[in-house]
Design a protein around this motif. Structure first.
Motif, PDB file in Angstrom:
ATOM      1  N   THR A  45       0.829  -1.207   0.000  1.00 56.14           N
ATOM      2  CA  THR A  45       0.000   0.000   0.000  1.00 56.14           C
ATOM      3  C   THR A  45       0.866   1.262   0.000  1.00 56.14           C
ATOM      4  O   THR A  45       0.509   2.261  -0.629  1.00 56.14           O
ATOM      5  N   ALA A  46       1.997   1.215   0.683  1.00 53.69           N
ATOM      6  CA  ALA A  46       2.892   2.371   0.690  1.00 53.69           C
ATOM      7  C   ALA A  46       3.483   2.639  -0.689  1.00 53.69           C
ATOM      8  O   ALA A  46       3.838   3.777  -1.010  1.00 53.69           O
ATOM      9  N   GLY A  47       3.561   1.609  -1.536  1.00 53.44           N
ATOM     10  CA  GLY A  47       4.095   1.757  -2.890  1.00 53.44           C
ATOM     11  C   GLY A  47       3.056   2.231  -3.890  1.00 53.44           C
ATOM     12  O   GLY A  47       3.293   2.189  -5.080  1.00 53.44           O
ATOM     13  N   ARG A  48       1.900   2.663  -3.433  1.00 53.54           N
ATOM     14  CA  ARG A  48       0.776   3.160  -4.240  1.00 53.54           C
ATOM     15  C   ARG A  48       0.079   2.036  -4.974  1.00 53.54           C
ATOM     16  O   ARG A  48       0.709   1.171  -5.567  1.00 53.54           O
ATOM     17  N   ILE A  49      -1.218   2.101  -4.933  1.00 54.71           N
ATOM     18  CA  ILE A  49      -2.050   1.160  -5.668  1.00 54.71           C
ATOM     19  C   ILE A  49      -2.696   1.951  -6.798  1.00 54.71           C
ATOM     20  O   ILE A  49      -3.577   2.764  -6.585  1.00 54.71           O
ATOM     21  N   VAL A  50      -2.228   1.741  -8.005  1.00 50.16           N
ATOM     22  CA  VAL A  50      -2.743   2.456  -9.170  1.00 50.16           C
ATOM     23  C   VAL A  50      -3.151   1.411 -10.200  1.00 50.16           C
ATOM     24  O   VAL A  50      -2.380   0.503 -10.514  1.00 50.16           O
ATOM     25  N   ARG A  66       3.062  10.393 -15.677  1.00 48.53           N
ATOM     26  CA  ARG A  66       2.000  10.465 -14.675  1.00 48.53           C
ATOM     27  C   ARG A  66       2.359   9.577 -13.487  1.00 48.53           C
ATOM     28  O   ARG A  66       3.379   8.895 -13.482  1.00 48.53           O
ATOM     29  N   ILE A  67       1.491   9.566 -12.477  1.00 46.03           N
ATOM     30  CA  ILE A  67       1.727   8.767 -11.274  1.00 46.03           C
ATOM     31  C   ILE A  67       1.612   7.290 -11.640  1.00 46.03           C
ATOM     32  O   ILE A  67       0.655   6.865 -12.282  1.00 46.03           O
ATOM     33  N   THR A  68       2.597   6.522 -11.219  1.00 51.71           N
ATOM     34  CA  THR A  68       2.618   5.088 -11.518  1.00 51.71           C
ATOM     35  C   THR A  68       2.835   4.304 -10.229  1.00 51.71           C
ATOM     36  O   THR A  68       3.167   4.872  -9.185  1.00 51.71           O
ATOM     37  N   ALA A  69       2.654   3.022 -10.321  1.00 46.04           N
ATOM     38  CA  ALA A  69       2.939   2.139  -9.192  1.00 46.04           C
ATOM     39  C   ALA A  69       4.446   1.975  -9.056  1.00 46.04           C
ATOM     40  O   ALA A  69       5.167   1.901 -10.048  1.00 46.04           O
ATOM     41  N   ASN A  70       4.913   1.928  -7.835  1.00 42.53           N
ATOM     42  CA  ASN A  70       6.334   1.763  -7.567  1.00 42.53           C
ATOM     43  C   ASN A  70       6.672   0.267  -7.622  1.00 42.53           C
ATOM     44  O   ASN A  70       6.108  -0.518  -6.871  1.00 42.53           O
ATOM     45  N   PRO A  71       7.602  -0.155  -8.472  1.00 48.02           N
ATOM     46  CA  PRO A  71       7.896  -1.591  -8.575  1.00 48.02           C
ATOM     47  C   PRO A  71       8.773  -2.127  -7.445  1.00 48.02           C
ATOM     48  O   PRO A  71       8.797  -3.331  -7.212  1.00 48.02           O
ATOM     49  N   LEU A  72       9.480  -1.261  -6.723  1.00 47.67           N
ATOM     50  CA  LEU A  72      10.375  -1.737  -5.676  1.00 47.67           C
ATOM     51  C   LEU A  72       9.638  -2.430  -4.530  1.00 47.67           C
ATOM     52  O   LEU A  72      10.039  -3.526  -4.116  1.00 47.67           O
ATOM     53  N   PRO A  73       8.552  -1.857  -3.986  1.00 45.05           N
ATOM     54  CA  PRO A  73       7.838  -2.590  -2.934  1.00 45.05           C
ATOM     55  C   PRO A  73       7.289  -3.929  -3.401  1.00 45.05           C
ATOM     56  O   PRO A  73       7.254  -4.893  -2.640  1.00 45.05           O
TER      57      PRO A  73
END
Length: 125
Positions: A45-50, A66-73
């Protein structure tokens, strides 16, 4: 979506703490497993859910448009799932062997490490 996930994570943490405060080893193990899943959801959830926005940078850009999901988490969670599964399997085997040797899964009864009929060895080595 993040608010719903925060509620689910809170419920997972509450259930895991409740299970880990139990006297029975199996409940404690399930509590540890649910705690690991709660932490994984928290990281996710901290890595954004998009939805439908992959973390791909187009040609000619240095950063995404644009805003994307972070792949690291997501990569960290995959690693954590494998480690937590192996940890759970080890603890499950350890609890099973303790049950075989002691005949109980109650932690209060496990505190008596030596059987009552076994003679106590002398202290001098």
């Amino acid at each position: 979506m993040e608010a719903l996930m925060a509620v689910v994570i809170g419920i997972f943490f509450a259930v895991s703490v409740y299970l880990m405060l139990s006297k029975h080893i199996i409940r404690i193990l399930l509590g540890v497993t649910i705690l690991g899943n709660a932490v994984n959801l928290l990281i996710f959830t901290a890595g954004r859910i998009v939805h439908a926005v992959p973390p791909i940078i187009g040609e000619g850009n240095d950063v995404p448009n644009r805003i994307t999901a972070n792949p690291l988490p997501q990569a960290l969670i995959l690693t954590a799932i494998v480690i937590s599964f192996s940890f759970f399997a080890f603890l499950l085997v350890l609890a099973f062997r303790a049950y075989q040797e002691l005949g109980t899964d109650d932690t209060d009864e496990m505190r008596i490490a030596e059987p009552e009929n076994e003679p106590v060895p002398p202290l001098g080595y």
